[in-house]
Design an enzyme around this catalytic site. Structure first.
Site, PDB file in Angstrom:
ATOM      1  CG  ASP A   1      -0.250  -0.460   2.501  1.00 53.94           C
ATOM      2  OD1 ASP A   1       0.940  -0.135   2.682  1.00 53.94           O
ATOM      3  OD2 ASP A   1      -0.895  -1.139   3.311  1.00 53.94           O
TER       4      ASP A   1
ATOM      5  CG  HIS B   1      -5.931  -2.363   9.369  1.00 51.92           C
ATOM      6  ND1 HIS B   1      -6.034  -1.278  10.216  1.00 51.92           N
ATOM      7  CD2 HIS B   1      -4.614  -2.403   9.017  1.00 51.92           C
ATOM      8  CE1 HIS B   1      -4.853  -0.704  10.364  1.00 51.92           C
ATOM      9  NE2 HIS B   1      -3.973  -1.375   9.635  1.00 51.92           N
TER      10      HIS B   1
ATOM     11  CG  ASN C   1      -8.887  -1.603  12.680  1.00 54.44           C
ATOM     12  OD1 ASN C   1      -7.934  -2.214  12.179  1.00 54.44           O
ATOM     13  ND2 ASN C   1      -9.416  -0.529  12.108  1.00 54.44           N
TER      14      ASN C   1
ATOM     15  CD  GLU D   1      -8.847   0.897   8.382  1.00 52.21           C
ATOM     16  OE1 GLU D   1      -8.923   0.052   9.295  1.00 52.21           O
ATOM     17  OE2 GLU D   1      -8.102   1.892   8.458  1.00 52.21           O
TER      18      GLU D   1
END
Length: 243
Positions: free
Chosen positions: A67, A139, A137, A144
């Site tokens: 990314d 991811h 979280n 996400e």
């Protein structure tokens, strides 16, 4: 899914660096999927040491990063282009530049850039080893919670928790980009082998969810249960109580 619990971040990072090095030594044309962030820094440090000590030939190795932030030039101090140059490509400057692939988050047409990167992965892949971190979280990449499991490379909106977690790398939270170009979950799963790393107490809950939750888009990392060749390296601080 295989869990490997080691005493420390440094020891786990060394083990993963050894796995990458062995892959490069055995398969000179290997394709590596690379990740960024604090979790990965020691991995690259040890990998550079191994490559340097053995004068390894990496001229045919091809790398694909997960990314990149939207809105940052490749030269920006906090871009993932800059990160990769600092920790790997400048430290061992023998990778062919045309074999290094990182999404362009500064593209004028982000959707076209995502499509270009996706096509590149399809044409040059599959990736032999993909390394991953995991967000607090759950991811992976910048996928996400709620991300479609069928997603390929795409533009993502970062959650407030991810923005806050990444703000430590910027002067203030307002400077953290709100979007990124990221390999999708389906893109990640095309890799032949996946190695996920998680260190520190803040990652303990995410690893616990990875192990104990059903496969759900609420915890993107759980999609890894559908892949036949996944290893998860944790240190003692990130290891769930059940280990």
């Amino acid at each position: 899914m295989k869990m490997i619990n080691l005493d420390s971040k440094k020891l786990a990072s060394f083990y993963v660096a050894c796995e990458l090095f062995k892959q490069i030594q055995q398969y000179p044309h290997t394709k590596l999927g690379l990740a960024t962030g604090g979790t990965m820094t020691d991995v690259y440090h040890y990998l550079v040491n191994l490559l340097t000590k053995n004068k390894a030939d990496v001229s045919q190795v091809e790398t694909f990063n997960l990314d990149e932030y939207v809105g940052l030039k490749a030269s920006h101090q906090q871009s993932y282009h800059t990160y990769m140059n600092k920790v790997l490509f400048e430290q061992y400057p023998h990778f062919a530049k045309n074999h290094i692939h990182i999404p362009d988050g500064y593209s004028e047409n982000l959707e076209a850039e995502a499509e270009r990167y996706n096509k590149l992965l399809d044409e040059r892949g599959p990736i032999d080893i993909q390394i991953l971190g995991i967000g607090e979280n759950g991811h992976i990449g910048f996928n996400e919670p709620g991300t479609d499991f069928n997603s390929e490379t795409h533009v993502v909106n970062l959650t407030e928790s991810t923005i806050k977690a990444n703000s430590r790398y910027f002067d203030n939270e307002a400077d953290v980009p709100r979007q990124a170009v990221s390999m999708g979950l389906a893109s990640i799963l095309k890799a032949k082998r996946i190695i996920l790393l998680a260190f520190g107490p803040k990652k303990k809950e995410a690893i616990s969810k990875l192990l104990n939750e059903q496969v759900t888009e609420d915890v993107p990392a759980t999609i890894l249960h559908t892949h036949p060749n996944v290893e998860v390296y944790v240190d003692d601080d990130a290891a769930p109580d059940c280990l």
